[in-house]
Design a protein around this motif. Structure first.
Motif, short mmCIF file in Angstrom:
data_model
loop_
_atom_site.label_atom_id
_atom_site.label_comp_id
_atom_site.label_asym_id
_atom_site.label_seq_id
_atom_site.Cartn_x
_atom_site.Cartn_y
_atom_site.Cartn_z
N SER A 101 -20.33 8.00 -9.50
CA SER A 101 -19.54 9.19 -9.82
C SER A 101 -20.35 10.47 -9.61
CB SER A 101 -19.04 9.12 -11.26
OG SER A 101 -20.13 9.02 -12.17
N LEU A 102 -21.64 10.40 -9.91
CA LEU A 102 -22.49 11.57 -9.71
C LEU A 102 -22.60 11.94 -8.23
CD1 LEU A 102 -24.56 13.67 -10.78
CD2 LEU A 102 -26.32 11.91 -10.51
N SER A 103 -22.81 10.94 -7.37
CA SER A 103 -22.98 11.22 -5.93
C SER A 103 -21.71 11.76 -5.31
CB SER A 103 -23.43 9.96 -5.21
OG SER A 103 -22.47 8.93 -5.34
N ALA A 104 -20.55 11.42 -5.89
CA ALA A 104 -19.29 11.92 -5.36
C ALA A 104 -19.15 13.42 -5.56
CB ALA A 104 -18.12 11.20 -6.03
N LYS A 105 -19.90 13.98 -6.52
CA LYS A 105 -19.82 15.41 -6.81
C LYS A 105 -20.90 16.22 -6.08
CE LYS A 105 -18.48 14.18 -11.56
NZ LYS A 105 -18.89 14.26 -12.98
N LEU A 106 -21.84 15.53 -5.46
CA LEU A 106 -22.97 16.20 -4.85
C LEU A 106 -22.88 16.25 -3.33
CD1 LEU A 106 -25.86 14.58 -6.95
CD2 LEU A 106 -24.67 16.73 -7.40
N GLN A 107 -23.60 17.19 -2.75
CA GLN A 107 -23.75 17.25 -1.30
C GLN A 107 -24.72 16.14 -0.86
OE1 GLN A 107 -22.01 19.29 0.79
NE2 GLN A 107 -20.92 19.88 -1.10
N PRO A 108 -24.60 15.66 0.38
CA PRO A 108 -25.48 14.58 0.84
C PRO A 108 -26.96 14.88 0.65
CG PRO A 108 -23.72 14.92 2.40
CD PRO A 108 -23.59 16.02 1.39
N GLU A 109 -27.37 16.12 0.94
CA GLU A 109 -28.79 16.45 0.79
C GLU A 109 -29.22 16.44 -0.67
OE1 GLU A 109 -26.46 20.34 1.43
OE2 GLU A 109 -26.54 18.32 2.29
N GLU A 110 -28.30 16.73 -1.60
CA GLU A 110 -28.62 16.68 -3.02
C GLU A 110 -28.79 15.24 -3.48
OE1 GLU A 110 -26.57 20.43 -5.21
OE2 GLU A 110 -25.15 18.97 -4.35
N VAL A 111 -27.96 14.35 -2.97
CA VAL A 111 -28.09 12.93 -3.30
C VAL A 111 -29.43 12.39 -2.82
CG1 VAL A 111 -27.16 10.61 -2.90
CG2 VAL A 111 -25.61 12.55 -3.24
N LEU A 112 -29.77 12.72 -1.57
CA LEU A 112 -31.03 12.26 -1.00
C LEU A 112 -32.21 12.81 -1.77
CD1 LEU A 112 -32.43 10.68 1.22
CD2 LEU A 112 -32.34 12.72 2.66
N SER A 113 -32.15 14.09 -2.13
CA SER A 113 -33.24 14.71 -2.88
C SER A 113 -33.44 14.04 -4.23
CB SER A 113 -32.97 16.21 -3.06
OG SER A 113 -33.95 16.80 -3.88
N LEU A 114 -32.36 13.73 -4.91
CA LEU A 114 -32.44 13.06 -6.21
C LEU A 114 -33.09 11.69 -6.08
CD1 LEU A 114 -31.81 12.72 -9.21
CD2 LEU A 114 -29.49 11.98 -8.55
N LEU A 115 -32.64 10.91 -5.11
CA LEU A 115 -33.21 9.58 -4.92
C LEU A 115 -34.68 9.66 -4.53
CD1 LEU A 115 -30.31 7.73 -3.05
CD2 LEU A 115 -31.03 7.45 -5.44
#
Length: 264
Positions: A101-115
């Motif tokens: 659910s979190l990744s659905a709200k984020l931009q792809p680069e934000e998801v990658l940065s978090l991981l």
């Protein structure tokens, strides 16, 4: 000098001397050309050997990046099929709670940065405790202790890692200002580990121990460390464990599990 001696003895006339001189020069030129070709071949062979050595070094460096160092060394030594049985090892799964659910709200680069930030912190703790990172699966992270080199304290080492991780994860912020939340679970027991793949190598594990460890994580609770009864028996003298109760584990039925809360 040699031609002059022949001429002085009157063995050959002038025309014959000229022909003989030309033939001797031709032979000499062929000899020089042959030596030149041999030298070029020697230089090319030296360059080829250096290139082969460099390629082997790059190949080994690549293996070390994707495989445990001892496994990479065995492959460099010529082993093609590596599969080992371990009587005892510990396997731990980590999963980021609410990641879908979190990744659905984020931009792809934000998801990658978090991981990247999360897994970098996990990697640091793996190195600290001398464990083996097996792989990441989406937002899940898989770790083992007691392989590829057996160690008697594998369960203790994985428990210390889990407690450090439990403290470290909330220090990682996610977009929006919240803190990272994880579920952690592990189990100890026998398993098989080895290398699979022809062009893309992967060091992985198989067996009931891996399956139960995965269930310990997936059936756990956010922010907690759930362990099996087998793991608890190995830890009870040094660690604090609270009974969670009985949970239904696919393939194993009802199992008593525990929350790992700290060291004594």
């Amino acid at each position: 000098m040699f031609l002059g001696l022949i001429a002085g003895l009157g063995l050959l006339n002038l025309e014959q001397l000229i022909i003989l001189a030309g033939e001797m020069m031709a032979v000499n030129n062929i000899g020089m050309f042959t030596l030149y070709r041999l030298e070029r071949l020697r230089r090319q062979e030296y360059l080829n050997l250096n290139q082969i050595a460099a390629e082997r070094t790059r190949y080994y460096d690549l293996l070390v990046r994707i495989l445990p160092a001892s496994i990479a060394e065995r492959m460099r030594g010529g082993e093609q099929h590596i599969a080992d049985c371990f009587d005892e090892a510990s396997v731990l799964f980590i999963d980021i709670a609410g990641f879908t659910s979190l990744s659905a709200k984020l931009q792809p680069e934000e998801v990658l940065s978090l991981l990247e930030r999360a897994f970098a912190e996990f990697d640091t703790l793996v190195e600290k405790h001398g464990l083996e990172k097996i792989k990441t699966i989406g937002d899940a992270y898989l770790v083992a202790a007691g392989l590829p080199e057996p160690r008697a304290d594998h369960t203790e080492a994985i428990a210390d890692f889990a407690l450090d991780l439990q403290r470290a994860a909330p220090q990682i912020t996610v977009p929006g200002g919240d803190n990272l939340a994880v579920r952690i679970g592990f189990h100890s027991g026998p398993l098989i580990a080895g290398v699979i793949g022809e062009s893309r190598f992967l060091y992985y594990m198989w067996g009931d121990t891996v399956n139960v460890a995965s269930r310990m994580e997936s059936l756990g609770e956010t922010g907690k460390i759930q362990v099996s009864d087998d793991a608890r028996e190995r830890l009870k003298e040094l660690f604090v464990l609270a009974p969670r109760g009985v949970v239904s584990v696919k393939g194993r039925g009802e199992m008593q599990t525990w929350w790992l809360t700290g060291r004594k």
